[in-house]
Write a protein that holds these residues in place. Structure first.
Motif, PDB file in Angstrom:
ATOM      1  N   LEU A 102       7.244  11.403  -3.120  1.00 19.71           N
ATOM      2  CA  LEU A 102       6.973  10.635  -2.312  1.00 19.71           C
ATOM      3  C   LEU A 102       6.804  10.733  -1.064  1.00 19.71           C
ATOM      4  O   LEU A 102       5.576  10.294   0.051  1.00 19.71           O
ATOM      5  N   LEU A 103       8.357  10.822  -0.537  1.00 16.19           N
ATOM      6  CA  LEU A 103       8.227  11.166   1.221  1.00 16.19           C
ATOM      7  C   LEU A 103       7.556  12.582   1.126  1.00 16.19           C
ATOM      8  O   LEU A 103       7.121  12.192   2.313  1.00 16.19           O
ATOM      9  N   GLY A 104       6.964  13.193   0.184  1.00 16.76           N
ATOM     10  CA  GLY A 104       6.269  14.618   1.421  1.00 16.76           C
ATOM     11  C   GLY A 104       6.539  15.555   2.218  1.00 16.76           C
ATOM     12  O   GLY A 104       8.373  15.039   2.166  1.00 16.76           O
ATOM     13  N   SER A 105       6.156  15.473   2.991  1.00 22.99           N
ATOM     14  CA  SER A 105       6.780  16.281   3.560  1.00 22.99           C
ATOM     15  C   SER A 105       7.194  15.148   5.305  1.00 22.99           C
ATOM     16  O   SER A 105       6.121  15.048   6.021  1.00 22.99           O
ATOM     17  N   GLU A 106       8.708  14.956   5.154  1.00 18.58           N
ATOM     18  CA  GLU A 106       8.980  14.266   6.518  1.00 18.58           C
ATOM     19  C   GLU A 106       8.991  15.304   8.023  1.00 18.58           C
ATOM     20  O   GLU A 106       8.940  16.145   7.875  1.00 18.58           O
ATOM     21  N   ASN A 107       8.794  14.778   8.714  1.00 20.56           N
ATOM     22  CA  ASN A 107       8.924  14.858  10.430  1.00 20.56           C
ATOM     23  C   ASN A 107       9.997  14.765  10.601  1.00 20.56           C
ATOM     24  O   ASN A 107      10.658  13.990  10.480  1.00 20.56           O
ATOM     25  N   ASP A 137       1.186  -1.488  -0.042  1.00 17.88           N
ATOM     26  CA  ASP A 137       0.054   0.016   0.527  1.00 17.88           C
ATOM     27  C   ASP A 137       0.907   1.407  -0.075  1.00 17.88           C
ATOM     28  O   ASP A 137       1.901   1.161   0.008  1.00 17.88           O
ATOM     29  N   ILE A 138       0.405   1.745  -0.534  1.00 17.08           N
ATOM     30  CA  ILE A 138       1.153   3.008  -0.364  1.00 17.08           C
ATOM     31  C   ILE A 138       1.986   3.480   1.084  1.00 17.08           C
ATOM     32  O   ILE A 138       3.389   4.068   0.809  1.00 17.08           O
ATOM     33  N   GLU A 139       1.268   3.718   1.783  1.00 14.78           N
ATOM     34  CA  GLU A 139       1.914   3.966   3.374  1.00 14.78           C
ATOM     35  C   GLU A 139       3.052   3.174   3.479  1.00 14.78           C
ATOM     36  O   GLU A 139       4.356   3.188   3.678  1.00 14.78           O
ATOM     37  N   LEU A 140       3.402   1.703   3.092  1.00 17.35           N
ATOM     38  CA  LEU A 140       4.599   0.953   2.900  1.00 17.35           C
ATOM     39  C   LEU A 140       5.715   1.228   2.067  1.00 17.35           C
ATOM     40  O   LEU A 140       6.643   1.306   2.225  1.00 17.35           O
ATOM     41  N   ILE A 141       4.888   1.583   0.545  1.00 11.87           N
ATOM     42  CA  ILE A 141       5.810   2.088   0.269  1.00 11.87           C
ATOM     43  C   ILE A 141       6.571   3.763   0.375  1.00 11.87           C
ATOM     44  O   ILE A 141       8.052   3.456   0.158  1.00 11.87           O
ATOM     45  N   GLN A 152      12.829   4.578   4.351  1.00  2.00           N
ATOM     46  CA  GLN A 152      14.451   3.837   5.511  1.00  2.00           C
ATOM     47  C   GLN A 152      15.462   3.729   4.315  1.00  2.00           C
ATOM     48  O   GLN A 152      16.539   3.761   4.268  1.00  2.00           O
ATOM     49  N   LEU A 153      15.136   3.632   2.757  1.00  2.00           N
ATOM     50  CA  LEU A 153      16.582   3.354   2.397  1.00  2.00           C
ATOM     51  C   LEU A 153      17.257   4.628   1.940  1.00  2.00           C
ATOM     52  O   LEU A 153      18.678   4.513   2.030  1.00  2.00           O
ATOM     53  N   VAL A 154      16.561   5.694   1.966  1.00  2.00           N
ATOM     54  CA  VAL A 154      16.847   7.407   2.015  1.00  2.00           C
ATOM     55  C   VAL A 154      17.911   7.070   3.130  1.00  2.00           C
ATOM     56  O   VAL A 154      18.584   7.816   3.549  1.00  2.00           O
ATOM     57  N   LYS A 155      17.073   7.180   4.695  1.00  2.00           N
ATOM     58  CA  LYS A 155      17.602   7.358   5.907  1.00  2.00           C
ATOM     59  C   LYS A 155      18.792   6.566   5.875  1.00  2.00           C
ATOM     60  O   LYS A 155      20.411   6.618   6.826  1.00  2.00           O
ATOM     61  N   LYS A 156      19.140   5.184   5.210  1.00  2.00           N
ATOM     62  CA  LYS A 156      20.388   4.441   5.264  1.00  2.00           C
ATOM     63  C   LYS A 156      21.374   4.870   4.383  1.00  2.00           C
ATOM     64  O   LYS A 156      22.264   3.782   4.284  1.00  2.00           O
TER      65      LYS A 156
END
Length: 75
Positions: free
Chosen positions: A64-69, A8-12, A18-22
């Motif tokens: 895709l990530l939009g506004s991140e916290n 689903d879009i939230e999983l994506i 996670q890939l960006v963070k790593k």
């Protein structure tokens, strides 16, 4: 037995985050770059979910990530 993951879009979004963070992928890369990290058998389902949510494969991951916290900003 069906072993395909239900995307689903939230999983994506979470997977991309996670890939960006790593540091494995840049926010500036197109969403298509995620295909390297998604099992080939799941890619069609993944792509359909993106389309359903009006994302194009050429859109950038940051879209895709939009506004991140940003938890460390102290606000």
């Amino acid at each position: 037995m069906d072993t395909a993951v239900k995307y689903d879009i939230e999983l994506i979004k979470d997977e991309a985050r996670q890939l960006v963070k790593k540091g494995l992928i840049s926010r500036q890369r197109p969403i298509y770059a995620l295909c390297k990290y998604i099992p080939e058998r799941d890619w069609a389902i993944f792509e359909l979910e993106l389309e359903k949510n009006e994302f194009l494969l050429r859109d950038r991951i940051i879209d895709l990530l939009g506004s991140e916290n940003w938890e460390e900003d102290g606000s």
